[in-house]
Design an enzyme around this catalytic site. Structure first.
Site, PDB file in Angstrom:
ATOM      1  N   CYS A  38       1.409  -3.612   5.030  1.00  0.00           N
ATOM      2  CA  CYS A  38       1.075  -3.280   6.526  1.00  0.00           C
ATOM      3  C   CYS A  38      -0.151  -2.366   6.852  1.00  0.00           C
ATOM      4  CB  CYS A  38       2.255  -2.679   7.517  1.00  0.00           C
ATOM      5  SG  CYS A  38       3.582  -3.952   7.217  1.00  0.00           S
ATOM      6  N   GLY A  87      -2.232  -7.385   6.744  1.00  0.00           N
ATOM      7  CA  GLY A  87      -1.222  -8.060   7.114  1.00  0.00           C
ATOM      8  C   GLY A  87      -1.559  -9.181   8.081  1.00  0.00           C
ATOM      9  N   ASN A  93       4.351   1.478   7.331  1.00  0.00           N
ATOM     10  CA  ASN A  93       3.717   0.852   6.120  1.00  0.00           C
ATOM     11  C   ASN A  93       4.467   1.553   5.105  1.00  0.00           C
ATOM     12  OD1 ASN A  93       0.487   1.176   4.410  1.00  0.00           O
ATOM     13  ND2 ASN A  93       2.096  -0.554   4.224  1.00  0.00           N
ATOM     14  N   GLY A  94       5.054   0.372   4.404  1.00  0.00           N
ATOM     15  CA  GLY A  94       5.931   0.759   3.376  1.00  0.00           C
ATOM     16  C   GLY A  94       7.172   0.001   3.328  1.00  0.00           C
ATOM     17  N   CYS A 136       0.509   4.390  -4.826  1.00  0.00           N
ATOM     18  CA  CYS A 136       0.600   3.074  -5.485  1.00  0.00           C
ATOM     19  C   CYS A 136      -0.955   2.551  -5.978  1.00  0.00           C
ATOM     20  CB  CYS A 136       0.797   2.057  -4.178  1.00  0.00           C
ATOM     21  SG  CYS A 136       0.462   0.258  -4.721  1.00  0.00           S
ATOM     22  N   TYR A 159      -6.111  -4.144  -5.748  1.00  0.00           N
ATOM     23  CA  TYR A 159      -6.081  -5.170  -4.735  1.00  0.00           C
ATOM     24  C   TYR A 159      -6.173  -5.008  -3.492  1.00  0.00           C
ATOM     25  CZ  TYR A 159      -4.468  -9.234  -2.455  1.00  0.00           C
ATOM     26  OH  TYR A 159      -4.117 -10.404  -1.759  1.00  0.00           O
ATOM     27  N   CYS A 216       7.514  -5.373  -6.456  1.00  0.00           N
ATOM     28  CA  CYS A 216       7.540  -3.953  -5.922  1.00  0.00           C
ATOM     29  C   CYS A 216       8.465  -3.666  -4.895  1.00  0.00           C
ATOM     30  CB  CYS A 216       6.112  -4.045  -4.995  1.00  0.00           C
ATOM     31  SG  CYS A 216       5.880  -2.664  -4.122  1.00  0.00           S
ATOM     32  N   CYS A 257       2.321   5.323  -8.839  1.00  0.00           N
ATOM     33  CA  CYS A 257       3.510   4.358  -9.004  1.00  0.00           C
ATOM     34  C   CYS A 257       2.785   3.316  -9.764  1.00  0.00           C
ATOM     35  CB  CYS A 257       3.815   3.898  -7.787  1.00  0.00           C
ATOM     36  SG  CYS A 257       5.266   2.626  -8.231  1.00  0.00           S
ATOM     37  N   CYS A 264       5.459  -2.027 -10.989  1.00  0.00           N
ATOM     38  CA  CYS A 264       5.310  -3.558 -10.838  1.00  0.00           C
ATOM     39  C   CYS A 264       4.704  -3.809 -12.285  1.00  0.00           C
ATOM     40  CB  CYS A 264       4.652  -4.054  -9.912  1.00  0.00           C
ATOM     41  SG  CYS A 264       3.034  -3.297  -9.675  1.00  0.00           S
TER      42      CYS A 264
HETATM   43  P1  AMP Z   1      -0.937 -15.945  -8.238  1.00  0.00           P
HETATM   44  O1  AMP Z   1      -1.472 -17.271  -8.014  1.00  0.00           O
HETATM   45  O2  AMP Z   1       0.342 -15.947  -7.681  1.00  0.00           O
HETATM   46  O3  AMP Z   1      -1.044 -15.683  -9.610  1.00  0.00           O
HETATM   47  O4  AMP Z   1      -1.665 -14.948  -7.321  1.00  0.00           O
HETATM   48  C1  AMP Z   1      -2.896 -14.204  -8.020  1.00  0.00           C
HETATM   49  C2  AMP Z   1      -3.945 -13.919  -6.755  1.00  0.00           C
HETATM   50  O5  AMP Z   1      -3.266 -13.342  -5.721  1.00  0.00           O
HETATM   51  C3  AMP Z   1      -4.996 -12.963  -7.279  1.00  0.00           C
HETATM   52  O6  AMP Z   1      -6.101 -13.523  -7.126  1.00  0.00           O
HETATM   53  C4  AMP Z   1      -4.727 -11.756  -6.634  1.00  0.00           C
HETATM   54  O7  AMP Z   1      -6.137 -11.530  -5.894  1.00  0.00           O
HETATM   55  C5  AMP Z   1      -3.890 -12.060  -5.440  1.00  0.00           C
HETATM   56  N1  AMP Z   1      -2.846 -11.319  -5.055  1.00  0.00           N
HETATM   57  C6  AMP Z   1      -2.196 -10.330  -5.944  1.00  0.00           C
HETATM   58  N2  AMP Z   1      -1.345  -9.443  -5.258  1.00  0.00           N
HETATM   59  C7  AMP Z   1      -0.870 -10.162  -4.223  1.00  0.00           C
HETATM   60  C8  AMP Z   1      -0.469  -9.859  -2.909  1.00  0.00           C
HETATM   61  N3  AMP Z   1       0.794  -8.989  -3.075  1.00  0.00           N
HETATM   62  N4  AMP Z   1      -0.477 -10.695  -1.840  1.00  0.00           N
HETATM   63  C9  AMP Z   1      -1.446 -11.583  -1.786  1.00  0.00           C
HETATM   64  N5  AMP Z   1      -2.283 -11.860  -2.875  1.00  0.00           N
HETATM   65  C10 AMP Z   1      -1.931 -11.139  -4.005  1.00  0.00           C
END
Ligand code: AMP
Length: 464
Positions: A2, A28, A103-104, A237, A243, A384, A434, A437
């Site tokens: 968030c 979000g 957020n968390g 984190c 990302y 996570c 952390c 994951c």
């Molecule tokens: P996937 O298709 O499930 O392997 O998603 C990988 C892609 O999702 C990568 O391009 C990441 O940049 C992105 N990604 C990684 N973690 C998250 C997240 N928690 N929420 C949304 N996108 C994510």
């Protein structure tokens, strides 16, 4: 995950919070809310489903008057995707309007909720944050500071909170410091926000980052330091840097862009691709990583994939079928860059593997001779519990398959994940992180109940 924001003593605080939330939209996209408080302490709340730009039309903004505001943009990690779970959570208490933007994720929320319900508490949402509202309101401490402190002493897990009480704002970060929270000044007023990119848009100047366990009260544009929360080992984190946060933000004392470049450099050293002719990113989170990879490897950086910016993050889709279709809606290859070449595609992470698989097929269809995938983080092997929406272990391809099996599934010529050490090195060794994951080392106890409840909606009645 968030985005949270607080504004103290700035005219049209509601509109400013709106701007800030706009900059935090990437944190979000499911729902958003603003509580604005006027000179008399009257609070007005609006929360809605969807993007910030869709949630606050002008007729709504007109009501959000006052020079104090608390805002939130939500991405569900605990509790389901319903309006009742939109934040800030708010209630009328003996001290006036109380609003909580969180957020968390509280890792002991199931126990807290059960205890509160047994004592007669009534809940209107399934979010863990509502537990905090109850704990604060029920505390018999003589001050709001004391009430918040008592509530937080019962909470475990990740919380960067902006709490409005009448015209006062409290900002606090859990002792482990999982999520970022920043302080800035604008004129006579003060702003608190999840990331510095919000301040750039608002025209505010960064004061500093709130440290793990730090607790402050902001009254009429003045920041007052309160006694910090009891110390715990710091576990920022690392995925925020890899990302989640925007590259134009500075969090945990580091430029997100600089960390991602460094990740790219480490990747090029750990997993070189001799003979490759072009490197490109899966935009946008990996752009800086591809740049770092190019710098060290000498392989030319190009724009091999174009992203449609009007599509939300793929994860926000609730079903697997939709998610697959969305990859194509979101990305398209540039044939001239790819055709006949050996290409290196850099992405930040692999979660389920569906995005990458779709991308690899696209890149091959665009005529790539060889496709080499490089990932800026190690295999994700566990969910996570601190606020990032990762799926259950069963859905995480890194948890259930070997690297060679994943390579085969994705259909790439080679696959290289950055090592845990390489990622932590790039993120900055001096900071405690952390990395649960990736490593399975969860810094707080995780109960089986929490694992089961993550996406459950235990509400008998919901708002629509
Ligand atoms: P996937 O298709 O499930 O392997 O998603 C990988 C892609 O999702 C990568 O391009 C990441 O940049 C992105 N990604 C990684 N973690 C998250 C997240 N928690 N929420 C949304 N996108 C994510």
């Amino acid at each position: 995950m968030c985005g949270v924001i607080g504004v103290s003593k700035i005219p049209e605080a509601g509109r400013l919070a709106y701007l800030g939330l706009y900059a935090l939209q990437h944190r979000g996209q499911e729902s958003a809310g603003i509580v604005a408080v006027d000179r008399e302490g009257q609070a007005r709340v609006h929360r809605g489903m969807g993007l910030v730009s869709e949630t606050f039309p002008e007729p709504v903004m007109k009501h959000l008057t006052g020079d104090v505001a608390v805002g939130h943009t939500r991405y569900s990690t605990a509790g389901s995707t319903v309006l009742a779970n939109a934040q800030p959570c708010f209630a009328n208490t003996r001290y006036g309007a109380l609003s909580v933007a969180h957020n968390g994720n509280l890792t002991n929320a199931p126990e807290l909720r059960r205890q509160l319900v047994d004592q007669g508490a009534i809940f209107t949402s399934s979010s863990d944050t509502e537990c905090l509202v109850h704990l604060i309101a029920r505390s018999s401490a003589p001050t709001m500071e004391g009430q918040i402190r008592e509530a937080l002493s019962q909470a475990e897990g990740a919380y960067s909170l902006v709490i409005g009480c009448g015209r006062e704002i409290y900002a606090v970060v859990d002792p482990r410091g999982f999520r970022p929270l920043m302080l800035a000044r604008l004129g006579d007023g003060v702003i608190v926000a999840s990331e510095t990119c919000a301040f750039d848009l608002m025209g505010a100047t960064l004061i500093r980052e709130l440290q793990p366990g730090e607790f402050v009260r902001i009254v009429e544009g003045q920041i007052e330091a309160l006694a910090p929360l009891p110390r715990r080992p710091i576990t920022r984190c690392v995925f925020e840097l890899v990302y989640f946060s925007r590259p134009d933000s500075t969090i945990f004392g580091r430029s997100v862009d600089a960390v991602r470049r460094e990740i790219g450099r480490h990747l090029a050293v750990e997993h070189p691709v001799p003979g490759a002719e072009v490197v490109f990113a899966v935009p946008d989170s990996s752009n800086a990583m591809a740049l770092g990879f190019s710098e060290v490897s000498g392989i030319k950086l190009e724009y091999g994939l174009i992203r449609n910016h009007y599509v939300g993050r793929t994860f926000i889709n609730p079903t697997q079928a939709l998610r697959v279709a969305k990859v194509k809606i979101k990305f398209n290859p540039v044939r001239e860059v790819i055709k006949g070449r050996s290409v290196v595609m850099v992405d930040d992470s692999l979660v389920r593997g569906t995005t990458s698989k779709g991308l690899v097929q696209m890149v091959r269809a665009a005529g790539a001779r060889e496709v080499h995938l490089r990932l800026g983080s190690p295999p994700i092997t566990g969910p996570c519990h601190y606020g990032i929406d990762t799926p259950t272990r069963e859905e995480l391809i890194g948890a259930t398959h070997s690297v060679e099996e994943i390579r085969e599934f994705l259909g790439v010529d080679s696959l290289g994940y950055l090592s845990l050490d390489g990622m932590l090195d790039a993120a900055g060794r001096g900071t405690g992180f952390c990395h649960a994951c990736f490593s399975g080392q969860y810094p707080t106890p995780i109960t089986e109940e929490l694992v089961q409840l993550r996406h459950a909606a235990p509400l008998a009645a919901t708002l629509v």
